[in-house]
Design a protein around this motif. Structure first.
Motif, short mmCIF file in Angstrom:
data_model
loop_
_atom_site.label_atom_id
_atom_site.label_comp_id
_atom_site.label_asym_id
_atom_site.label_seq_id
_atom_site.Cartn_x
_atom_site.Cartn_y
_atom_site.Cartn_z
N ASP A 28 4.90 -54.70 14.57
CA ASP A 28 4.76 -55.10 16.03
C ASP A 28 2.87 -53.62 15.29
OD1 ASP A 28 5.31 -52.21 15.50
OD2 ASP A 28 6.96 -52.80 17.48
N ALA A 29 3.09 -53.59 14.45
CA ALA A 29 1.77 -52.83 13.94
C ALA A 29 1.83 -51.44 14.06
CB ALA A 29 0.58 -53.42 14.39
N HIS A 30 3.32 -50.81 14.13
CA HIS A 30 2.95 -49.64 14.77
C HIS A 30 4.33 -49.23 13.13
CE1 HIS A 30 2.70 -49.99 19.70
NE2 HIS A 30 1.48 -49.75 18.82
N PRO A 31 3.10 -48.43 13.07
CA PRO A 31 2.23 -47.51 12.88
C PRO A 31 1.31 -48.76 12.87
CG PRO A 31 3.00 -46.40 11.20
CD PRO A 31 3.70 -48.05 11.84
N LYS A 32 -0.23 -48.63 12.95
CA LYS A 32 -1.55 -48.88 11.96
C LYS A 32 -1.35 -48.97 10.59
CE LYS A 32 -3.67 -51.26 14.75
NZ LYS A 32 -3.24 -52.51 15.30
N LEU A 33 -1.45 -47.60 10.66
CA LEU A 33 -1.50 -47.83 9.02
C LEU A 33 -0.46 -46.08 8.25
CD1 LEU A 33 -3.76 -47.86 6.28
CD2 LEU A 33 -4.64 -45.75 7.60
N VAL A 34 0.21 -46.97 7.01
CA VAL A 34 1.11 -45.92 6.16
C VAL A 34 0.03 -45.29 5.01
CG1 VAL A 34 3.26 -45.57 4.98
CG2 VAL A 34 3.00 -46.50 6.92
N VAL A 35 -0.08 -44.10 5.12
CA VAL A 35 -0.85 -43.45 4.00
C VAL A 35 0.15 -42.57 2.93
CG1 VAL A 35 -2.10 -41.70 3.22
CG2 VAL A 35 -2.78 -43.09 4.66
N ILE A 36 0.71 -42.89 1.80
CA ILE A 36 1.40 -42.17 0.65
C ILE A 36 -0.02 -41.38 0.08
CG2 ILE A 36 3.54 -42.23 -1.25
CD1 ILE A 36 4.25 -44.80 0.13
#
Length: 591
Positions: A28-36
């Motif tokens: 459901d696009a939550h979150p919009k972005l994951v950053v490692i």
């Protein structure tokens, strides 16, 4: 009464599915972005020592506003860049993902030099002007396990966008995985960003525009190296390389519209400058503190940029921070304080071993039994030489192992030992342990935590080899106050681990954790499978109850005629509904 209860239960069951989901996920696009975020060669104690230097939205984002784990240690012993980045992405150790070193000898592919962990002659480099020699392409061909990014791509049927960025090819490729949309790194000489035909036949327009924008020349000017032909080695060890890399990352996020899709997107970002400089000056140098402070400033700016450029701001972003390895104290500095912090001349060690093998198997000759151009902790053997002598792998590895201790002793300069020393004796190289490839493959190791660290470091790559474990605080031969990393000791294994985002409860969490826990935790929260060889655990102690996890509400869309788009009628010229004007108060500045 019973009928009323059954009716109420039926109504609840029917309406429950219509209620908002308590748990967000990739779907459901939550979150919009994951950053490692991976900081190359970054020991956890930097965050403690320099904490007062940091800005509110830089590294303090994790220390003050995130879930932070100060006791994060790698659970294997070959602490190098390629294995570390592989472990972060896959949630597995080397014995699961296969990457044991940055490079190794593979005589079937190249008899002149070791091959790198990501080079792949089946592909080509793209992004450089025609006529420039590029060498082989790159790919994750040696990675034996999936990454959390791969699982996100698989579970969303390729809808999620997954990209990797670093100055180094291996740091961009390995944590991102085989199914990634792309990985970008710099050409070592020119500093231009490039990729491989494994991902795409040519650079995207936004990347080509970035290379042509003049930003590269600006970075060289900032580093006071405008004419360098060794961008990675020279500019790479300055703060200018960090802001250059982050500006490219912004161009990627904008160009690929990351964080603006119907599913979650993922970015792996590895900062290389701290490692390039750290090898030259050591972890305690003023120069290293300066680049850490510069990194903090750039991260403060980058996270603020994400807040403005991802739908819903940072409230719709998850970020994990860690490092691919720590680093040993500078042997020169540590020795001055009384540690037996010796430097090991690997070339001389290999020469001594070859002399010993020739005395044993081919007296009077100069056969190459132990291959040149090697870095500890692995010593690769020249199998054809042993084959010609009729020696099998077990005999060959055992012979080299038996010769290691005398070879180490030969590295010590002879001194006068007739009288008691009047001051501390100079450091001397010491062999602590050694293991053959066959011993590692068969698990013939002590049943201790130390044995587990070694077991988790087994790799099938490198042919026949012997694994070397010097005594603590001993490194390869380095210039001046330089240092390196490759051992099972805590200074190489200790790295930061922090999370920021809606599911994470702010706090400092003591107790041993590992970088393999990143992939497991993110996979669980995103609702996707854990990577294929994942051994990490979900860090439930740092997670909020699902009912308390909230995300910014999307701005409703309406037509210019005032008809809400949800009616299903033609919605030409749709515009975001404007939020109501804020009421003026004495606390708000007046126009």
């Amino acid at each position: 009464m019973l009928k009323r209860l059954l009716s109420a239960a039926l109504i609840f069951a029917l309406t429950a599915g219509l209620a908002p989901r308590a748990n967000a996920s990739a779907y459901d696009a939550h979150p919009k972005l994951v950053v490692i975020l991976v900081i190359d060669q970054f020991r956890e104690d930097y965050l403690q020592r320099y904490r007062a230097d940091f800005k509110p939205k830089g590294l303090r984002l994790f220390l003050d506003h995130g879930a932070y784990f100060p006791d994060c240690y790698y659970g294997y012993s070959n602490l190098l860049t390629a294995p570390g980045h592989s472990t972060i992405g896959t949630g597995a150790y080397t014995d699961g993902h296969g990457i044991g070193a940055n490079a190794w000898w593979d005589l079937d592919r190249n008899k002149d030099r070791p091959v790198t962990s990501v080079e792949d002659e089946r592909y080509a480099i793209v992004g450089l002007p025609a006529g420039i020699e590029t060498g082989p392409g790159r790919s994750p061909r040696n990675l034996l396990a999936s990454t959390v990014g791969d699982e996100l791509r698989l579970d969303t049927k390729g809808e999620a966008k997954v990209f990797g960025v670093s100055l180094k090819d291996r740091a961009a490729i390995l944590p991102t995985g085989a199914a990634a949309n792309g990985a970008f790194w710099v050409d070592e000489a020119s500093g231009r960003f490039e990729t491989s035909t494994y991902y795409m036949p040519q650079l995207p327009d936004w990347a080509t525009a970035f290379n042509a924008s003049g930003r590269l020349d600006q970075a060289k000017q900032e580093a006071s190296l405008p004419d360098t032909n060794d961008f990675e080695g020279q500019v790479g060890g300055t703060s200018a390389s960090i802001s250059y890399e982050l500006d490219f990352t912004k161009a990627l996020i904008t160009g690929e519209q990351m964080g603006k899709h119907d599913v979650t997107d993922m970015l792996t970002l590895s900062i290389s400058g701290t490692d390039i400089l750290g090898h030259r000056v050591g972890p305690d140098a003023d120069e290293q503190r300066a680049i850490v402070d510069a990194l903090d400033t750039d991260l403060d700016s980058f996270f603020s940029w994400l807040d403005k450029n991802v739908e819903g701001g940072l409230g719709n972003v998850w970020i994990a921070i860690t490092a691919d390895h720590g680093v040993a104290p500078s042997p020169v500095v540590a020795a001055q304080l009384g540690m037996n912090a010796a430097q090991i001349d690997t070339k001389k060690l290999v020469d001594e071993l070859n002399d010993a093998m020739n005395q044993k198997f081919s007296p009077g000759e100069k056969v190459v039994y132990v291959l040149p151009k090697q870095e500890l902790p692995y010593l690769s053997l020249n199998r054809p030489s042993f084959d010609r002598a009729g020696i099998n792998e077990q005999e060959a590895e055992q012979a080299v192992q038996d010769a290691l201790d005398p070879a180490f002793q030969s590295l010590t300069k002879p001194g006068d030992t007739k009288l008691p020393a009047q001051s501390k004796l100079p450091p001397r190289p010491v062999l602590y342990r050694s293991y053959t490839r066959l011993q590692l493959a068969a698990g013939e190791l002590p049943h201790t935590e130390f044995g587990d660290l070694l077991a988790h470091s087994y790799t099938p790559n490198g042919g026949w080899y012997v694994r070397v474990v010097p005594a603590a605080f001993q490194t390869g031969l380095m210039k001046a106050n330089g240092t390196t990393h490759f051992t099972p000791y805590s200074y190489d294994r200790h790295v930061p681990l922090g999370f920021y985002g809606a599911p994470f409860a702010t706090g400092v969490y003591h107790g041993r954790v590992q970088p393999v826990d990143i992939a497991a935790t993110f996979a669980s929260l995103l609702g996707v499978n854990q990577p294929s060889s994942s051994v990490g655990r979900i860090l439930t102690q740092a997670l909020k109850p699902a009912s308390e996890v909230t995300y910014p509400k999307p701005i409703p869309v309406r037509t210019r005629r005032g008809t809400h788009a949800a009616t299903g009628k033609a919605a030409t010229d749709t515009v975001p509904a404007q939020p109501p004007a804020a009421k003026k108060s004495a606390e708000q500045p007046q126009p």
